[in-house]
Enzyme design. Sequence first.
Site, PDB file in Angstrom:
ATOM      1  CG  LEU A  44      32.642  48.577  40.589  1.00  0.00           C
ATOM      2  CD1 LEU A  44      33.602  47.498  41.037  1.00  0.00           C
ATOM      3  CD2 LEU A  44      32.593  48.649  39.082  1.00  0.00           C
ATOM      4  CD  GLN A  47      33.831  44.457  47.248  1.00  0.00           C
ATOM      5  OE1 GLN A  47      32.667  44.408  47.636  1.00  0.00           O
ATOM      6  NE2 GLN A  47      34.770  43.670  47.726  1.00  0.00           N
ATOM      7  CD  GLU A  48      37.496  48.891  43.179  1.00  0.00           C
ATOM      8  OE1 GLU A  48      38.450  49.272  43.891  1.00  0.00           O
ATOM      9  OE2 GLU A  48      37.622  47.972  42.348  1.00  0.00           O
ATOM     10  CB  SER A  49      35.462  54.256  47.120  1.00  0.00           C
ATOM     11  OG  SER A  49      34.085  54.408  46.764  1.00  0.00           O
TER      12      SER A  49
END
Length: 199
Positions: A44, A47-49
């Site tokens: 996650l 995916q985000e950063s």
Amino acid sequence: MALEGMKARISLSELKSRHISPYDLLFKKYAGALGWDWEILASLAYQESRFKPAVVSRSGARGLMGVMPGTARRLGVTPGDLSSPATSVRTGVEVLRRFRKGFEHIPDHAEVIKFTLASYNAGIGHIRDAQRLAEKYGRNPAVWEDNVAEFILLKREPAYYNDPVVKHGYLRGTETFNFVRDVVKRADRYKRQPSFITQ
């Protein structure tokens, strides 16, 4: 010299094989609050950063976990604090924990994770809409793939987002569909192949 160089390469390879990111210890520390494998949090965060703690997305999401400033404030965290990896992971896990409560009636742990991730991306209101659509059209509202996920994709079409069971309107659902798919697949790769670094 050649032998020393070989030893150095082996040591580097062994070191990499034990880590997904520089933040693995944080993911391991906070994953217990969810009862999830820590690799899901790592996936996650990627995916985000892309594991960049100071990143700010086009939508304004901040930090490793891509937490929105308004969400952070509601949890007592200032947006500036989200650049701290520990604060970002702790806050992201709290957001996930709260969304997960909305799916405690679903018996399958893997399905709960998918619904929670979808809510993290789109908001729980849109996921509830897709569940109601799934139920209306004879699909299983407690199963993500080939059921609720199909209606997340259909929420971009007027016939569906204008349906009386829909409370939160239009959603460009491809982003949420891809988000869940990519986070879950990457986490599976991380579990099988720990040397799969930052991808």
